[in-house]
Enzyme design. Structure first.
Site, PDB file in Angstrom:
ATOM      1  N   SER A 149       0.805  -1.219   0.000  1.00  0.00           N
ATOM      2  CA  SER A 149       0.000   0.000   0.000  1.00  0.00           C
ATOM      3  C   SER A 149       0.841   1.272   0.000  1.00  0.00           C
ATOM      4  CB  SER A 149      -0.940   0.002   1.215  1.00  0.00           C
ATOM      5  OG  SER A 149      -0.208  -0.127   2.417  1.00  0.00           O
ATOM      6  N   ASP A 393      -3.188   6.222  11.878  1.00  0.00           N
ATOM      7  CA  ASP A 393      -2.393   5.771  10.736  1.00  0.00           C
ATOM      8  C   ASP A 393      -1.106   6.599  10.659  1.00  0.00           C
ATOM      9  OD1 ASP A 393      -1.296   4.952   8.383  1.00  0.00           O
ATOM     10  OD2 ASP A 393      -3.062   5.338   7.134  1.00  0.00           O
ATOM     11  N   HIS A 396       0.943   5.311   6.364  1.00  0.00           N
ATOM     12  CA  HIS A 396       0.732   5.886   5.040  1.00  0.00           C
ATOM     13  C   HIS A 396       0.965   7.394   5.076  1.00  0.00           C
ATOM     14  CE1 HIS A 396      -1.570   2.065   5.164  1.00  0.00           C
ATOM     15  NE2 HIS A 396      -1.030   1.918   3.963  1.00  0.00           N
TER      16      HIS A 396
END
Length: 416
Positions: A149, A393, A396
């Site tokens: 990702s 998060d 990312h």
């Protein structure tokens, strides 16, 4: 001349002494000429001119000099400079490829300074990304990002960087299995992402249902994936976070034929074997003059706020500035894994493959402020949604943001 040096020679050898004086004068003259031909720019970066001729901006002479300078410059060593005039290169709301996980502004982040930091190498300038020029470079070609990702994060950035140069009617996107493919129809160009988080086959290969606690890999098998991107012109790989556990289960058979017997292997050894499988496949299948290859080094996480003097439970939440401590390196970043990749790439280069490492780790280490943290759509189980700070998060990256710089580096390499 230094008197101590003169005393080395006896007085009766006056002829040698006289010759040395003449040599000294000649060396001073040469030094003056070099000083005349050499200038220092504002950053302390030395440039040799050719008889004082610089050429006009945009001329072939200037471009050749800049290319030469970039080739001798460490693009990955530098600092972040706040620049709210020329950055970001695009706006979040103008790019339909910023998915909700990365759309920090859309999901309530009020501080937008993370969008305005520019990477400045110490001894040169990183070329500004030119979307139109990039599309021309990709005309008739296929670029594929292969990995996890974080590589999808970089793919999204790349599409956002070029999208505004293409009329909406002349662009399309398709999702097919592990592929997400963006087409620039007028340029006959493809920019795709292929989900393969461990590069080799694993039980986490499903692009949607891959959250599997008991991870199993087939470290000697890559053909199932590689057949999908073998004919690409530019390949950008990454693989790191999905390996981060003490051991992994290894299957030596296909998942269909497996009888449930697996060998548990220490992570670093497992990763080394997988990289060997990957590099062996490249040696046998990649066209050495057609295909350009890149491996993106590890993308750091910022889950340990105590490393920069904050409470440990805070993670990367409420961070609005980069880390300015030169050489900062987080405890969660494992350089041993990147050394394995580096050794493999040096070996591939020796065999004639056109492959480089995009060393994005150190510059990204500084950017504790660049993650979605609390600002992005969450798809996790109820316990995660009920405890947003614990499950913030910090892996990312918001877009626009840090991955745009990764693509600037890729852009620079493609045009060197």
């Amino acid at each position: 001349m230094n008197s101590k040096l003169i005393k080395v020679f006896p007085s009766w050898k006056w002829g040698i002494k006289r010759a040395l004086h003449s040599l000294e004068a000649l060396l001073i003259l040469i030094l003056l000429i070099l000083i005349h031909q050499t200038i220092v720019d504002d950053d302390g970066d030395w440039r040799l001119t050719s008889g004082g001729r610089r050429g006009n901006n945009g001329s072939d002479e200037t471009e050749v000099k800049e290319h030469g300078k970039l080739k001798s410059c460490d693009l990955f060593s530098g600092k972040w400079v706040y620049d709210n005039v020329s950055y970001p290169i695009y706006k979040e709301q103008d790019c339909s490829f910023v998915n909700d996980q990365l759309a920090c502004q859309k999901f309530g982040r009020g501080d937008l300074d993370y969008q305005h930091w520019r990477w400045q190498p110490h001894r040169c300038d990183l070329p500004r990304f030119n979307g139109e020029k990039m599309l021309e470079k990709l005309r008739g070609k296929r670029m594929v990002f292969v990995g996890d990702s974080l590589n999808r994060n970089q793919w999204s950035s790349m599409v956002c960087l070029v999208q505004s140069f293409i009329p909406p009617t002349l662009q399309s996107v398709h999702v097919n299995g592990n592929f997400i493919t963006f087409n620039a129809i007028e340029y006959n160009a493809t920019i795709a992402f292929y989900w393969s988080p461990l590069l080799v086959e694993s039980n986490s290969d499903d692009p949607i249902n891959h959250r599997i606690a008991d991870r199993i890999v087939r470290i000697d098998s890559i053909e199932k994936h590689a057949a999908n991107w073998a004919d690409s012109d530019i390949l950008v790989f990454n693989s790191y976070l999905w390996w981060k556990r003490a051991t992994l289960k290894v299957s030596w058979e296909t998942f269909e034929k497996s009888n449930g017997t697996y060998e548990e292997i220490e992570m670093l050894r497992c990763f080394e074997m997988a990289i060997k499988t990957w590099s062996t496949w490249l040696q046998s299948h990649i066209h050495r003059t057609k295909t350009r290859l890149f491996f993106v080094s590890l993308s750091p996480t910022h889950n340990r706020a105590e490393e920069w003097g904050k409470p440990p439970t805070q993670k990367c939440t409420n961070e609005t500035d980069p880390i300015f401590r030169d050489g900062y390196w987080g405890l969660d970043s494992d350089p041993r894994m990147m050394r394995i990749v580096e050794d493999a790439i040096i070996d591939l280069q020796s065999k004639g493959l056109n492959i480089e490492i995009l060393n994005i780790t150190q510059l990204s280490e500084y950017r504790k402020d660049g993650h979605p943290s609390l600002y992005g759509k969450k798809w996790g189980p109820p316990e995660e949604l009920a405890n947003p700070i614990r499950f913030a998060d910090c892996t990312h990256w918001c877009l626009p943001g840090v991955p745009d710089v990764w693509n600037q580096l890729l852009y620079a390499y493609l045009f060197l």
